[in-house]
Design a protein around this motif. Structure first.
Motif, PDB file in Angstrom:
ATOM      1  N   GLY A   1      -0.768 -13.021   1.425  1.00  0.00           N
ATOM      2  CA  GLY A   1      -1.932 -12.147   1.466  1.00  0.00           C
ATOM      3  C   GLY A   1      -1.786 -10.982   2.415  1.00  0.00           C
ATOM      4  N   GLY A   2      -0.639 -10.843   3.062  1.00  0.00           N
ATOM      5  CA  GLY A   2      -0.407  -9.744   3.997  1.00  0.00           C
ATOM      6  C   GLY A   2      -0.275  -8.407   3.279  1.00  0.00           C
ATOM      7  N   THR A   3      -0.257  -7.323   4.062  1.00  0.00           N
ATOM      8  CA  THR A   3      -0.147  -5.981   3.496  1.00  0.00           C
ATOM      9  C   THR A   3       1.061  -5.272   4.077  1.00  0.00           C
ATOM     10  OG1 THR A   3      -2.538  -5.822   3.229  1.00  0.00           O
ATOM     11  CG2 THR A   3      -1.310  -3.765   3.182  1.00  0.00           C
TER      12      THR A   3
ATOM     13  N   THR B   1       2.557  -1.601   4.359  1.00  0.00           N
ATOM     14  CA  THR B   1       2.182  -0.196   4.193  1.00  0.00           C
ATOM     15  C   THR B   1       3.448   0.653   4.197  1.00  0.00           C
ATOM     16  OG1 THR B   1       0.106  -0.622   5.338  1.00  0.00           O
ATOM     17  CG2 THR B   1       0.774   1.675   5.102  1.00  0.00           C
ATOM     18  N   LEU B   2       3.660   1.423   3.145  1.00  0.00           N
ATOM     19  CA  LEU B   2       4.852   2.241   3.018  1.00  0.00           C
ATOM     20  C   LEU B   2       4.639   3.639   3.582  1.00  0.00           C
ATOM     21  CD1 LEU B   2       5.930   1.336  -0.625  1.00  0.00           C
ATOM     22  CD2 LEU B   2       6.692   0.297   1.517  1.00  0.00           C
ATOM     23  N   ASP B   3       5.668   4.186   4.230  1.00  0.00           N
ATOM     24  CA  ASP B   3       5.645   5.568   4.702  1.00  0.00           C
ATOM     25  C   ASP B   3       6.186   6.503   3.636  1.00  0.00           C
ATOM     26  OD1 ASP B   3       4.677   4.795   7.186  1.00  0.00           O
ATOM     27  OD2 ASP B   3       6.694   4.538   8.000  1.00  0.00           O
ATOM     28  N   ILE B   4       7.131   6.007   2.843  1.00  0.00           N
ATOM     29  CA  ILE B   4       7.760   6.786   1.772  1.00  0.00           C
ATOM     30  C   ILE B   4       7.759   5.913   0.528  1.00  0.00           C
ATOM     31  CG2 ILE B   4       9.899   7.865   0.980  1.00  0.00           C
ATOM     32  CD1 ILE B   4      10.606   8.336   3.904  1.00  0.00           C
ATOM     33  N   ASP B   5       7.399   6.494  -0.596  1.00  0.00           N
ATOM     34  CA  ASP B   5       7.408   5.753  -1.852  1.00  0.00           C
ATOM     35  C   ASP B   5       7.746   6.705  -3.004  1.00  0.00           C
ATOM     36  OD1 ASP B   5       5.054   7.095  -2.701  1.00  0.00           O
ATOM     37  OD2 ASP B   5       3.792   5.582  -1.801  1.00  0.00           O
ATOM     38  N   PRO B   6       7.875   6.195  -4.224  1.00  0.00           N
ATOM     39  CA  PRO B   6       8.252   7.058  -5.349  1.00  0.00           C
ATOM     40  C   PRO B   6       7.301   8.211  -5.625  1.00  0.00           C
ATOM     41  CG  PRO B   6       8.577   4.769  -5.918  1.00  0.00           C
ATOM     42  CD  PRO B   6       7.879   4.785  -4.587  1.00  0.00           C
ATOM     43  N   THR B   7       6.058   8.150  -5.132  1.00  0.00           N
ATOM     44  CA  THR B   7       5.133   9.255  -5.376  1.00  0.00           C
ATOM     45  C   THR B   7       5.292  10.378  -4.358  1.00  0.00           C
ATOM     46  OG1 THR B   7       3.379   8.248  -4.043  1.00  0.00           O
ATOM     47  CG2 THR B   7       3.416   7.720  -6.396  1.00  0.00           C
TER      48      THR B   7
ATOM     49  N   LYS C   1       0.849  -1.190   0.000  1.00  0.00           N
ATOM     50  CA  LYS C   1       0.000   0.000   0.000  1.00  0.00           C
ATOM     51  C   LYS C   1       0.883   1.238   0.000  1.00  0.00           C
ATOM     52  CE  LYS C   1      -3.837   2.159   2.393  1.00  0.00           C
ATOM     53  NZ  LYS C   1      -4.705   2.100   3.573  1.00  0.00           N
ATOM     54  N   LEU C   2       0.774   2.055  -1.060  1.00  0.00           N
ATOM     55  CA  LEU C   2       1.559   3.276  -1.189  1.00  0.00           C
ATOM     56  C   LEU C   2       0.929   4.395  -0.360  1.00  0.00           C
ATOM     57  CD1 LEU C   2       2.219   3.135  -5.023  1.00  0.00           C
ATOM     58  CD2 LEU C   2       3.593   2.180  -3.193  1.00  0.00           C
ATOM     59  N   THR C   3       1.631   5.504  -0.222  1.00  0.00           N
ATOM     60  CA  THR C   3       1.154   6.612   0.604  1.00  0.00           C
ATOM     61  C   THR C   3      -0.114   7.255   0.062  1.00  0.00           C
ATOM     62  OG1 THR C   3       2.626   8.144  -0.537  1.00  0.00           O
ATOM     63  CG2 THR C   3       3.437   7.167   1.494  1.00  0.00           C
ATOM     64  N   ASP C   4      -0.350   7.158  -1.245  1.00  0.00           N
ATOM     65  CA  ASP C   4      -1.561   7.759  -1.817  1.00  0.00           C
ATOM     66  C   ASP C   4      -2.756   6.805  -1.784  1.00  0.00           C
ATOM     67  OD1 ASP C   4      -0.891   5.944  -3.777  1.00  0.00           O
ATOM     68  OD2 ASP C   4      -0.794   7.405  -5.402  1.00  0.00           O
ATOM     69  N   GLY C   5      -2.590   5.637  -1.179  1.00  0.00           N
ATOM     70  CA  GLY C   5      -3.684   4.676  -1.063  1.00  0.00           C
ATOM     71  C   GLY C   5      -3.694   3.618  -2.140  1.00  0.00           C
ATOM     72  N   THR C   6      -2.866   3.756  -3.157  1.00  0.00           N
ATOM     73  CA  THR C   6      -2.775   2.772  -4.223  1.00  0.00           C
ATOM     74  C   THR C   6      -2.232   1.465  -3.661  1.00  0.00           C
ATOM     75  OG1 THR C   6      -2.276   4.546  -5.774  1.00  0.00           O
ATOM     76  CG2 THR C   6      -1.790   2.303  -6.506  1.00  0.00           C
ATOM     77  N   VAL C   7      -2.799   0.352  -4.093  1.00  0.00           N
ATOM     78  CA  VAL C   7      -2.342  -0.961  -3.648  1.00  0.00           C
ATOM     79  C   VAL C   7      -1.767  -1.710  -4.841  1.00  0.00           C
ATOM     80  CG1 VAL C   7      -3.020  -3.155  -2.628  1.00  0.00           C
ATOM     81  CG2 VAL C   7      -4.037  -1.036  -1.801  1.00  0.00           C
ATOM     82  N   ILE C   8      -0.548  -2.204  -4.680  1.00  0.00           N
ATOM     83  CA  ILE C   8       0.137  -2.963  -5.723  1.00  0.00           C
ATOM     84  C   ILE C   8       0.357  -4.370  -5.189  1.00  0.00           C
ATOM     85  CG2 ILE C   8       2.255  -3.165  -7.061  1.00  0.00           C
ATOM     86  CD1 ILE C   8       2.562  -0.127  -6.774  1.00  0.00           C
ATOM     87  N   GLN C   9       0.105  -5.356  -6.012  1.00  0.00           N
ATOM     88  CA  GLN C   9       0.327  -6.735  -5.610  1.00  0.00           C
ATOM     89  C   GLN C   9       1.659  -7.204  -6.177  1.00  0.00           C
ATOM     90  OE1 GLN C   9      -2.549  -9.752  -6.825  1.00  0.00           O
ATOM     91  NE2 GLN C   9      -2.930 -10.090  -4.647  1.00  0.00           N
TER      92      GLN C   9
END
Length: 73
Positions: free
Chosen positions: A32-34, A36-42, A15-23
């Motif tokens: 199936g776990g998640t 969650t990133l605090d910092i990402d390319p966006t 889960k990226l900071t903007d809410g986008t989820v990438i599998q």
């Protein structure tokens, strides 16, 4: 390869900071776990070209600019 020494490689959601989820596949957590990133390319200035300002501690930036002012900086 030796058996039972390698971590499980499975699908997780990132889960990226903007809410986008990438599998993607990973050894992180459980299947199936998640993650969650605090910092990402966006959001990171290294990728976005951020508007960061240099802190001029002790005039270091000024001295650098003065030393190399003729090189097109």
């Amino acid at each position: 390869m030796k058996k039972d020494i390698h971590p499980a490689y499975h699908m997780i959601d990132v889960k990226l900071t903007d809410g986008t989820v990438i599998q993607t596949r990973s050894t992180y957590g459980e299947p199936g776990g998640t993650l969650t990133l605090d910092i990402d390319p966006t959001s990171h200035p290294a990728w976005t070209g951020g508007n960061t300002r240099l802190m001029d501690t002790g005039g270091r930036v000024s001295r650098f600019k003065k030393k190399y002012e003729g090189l097109g900086f």
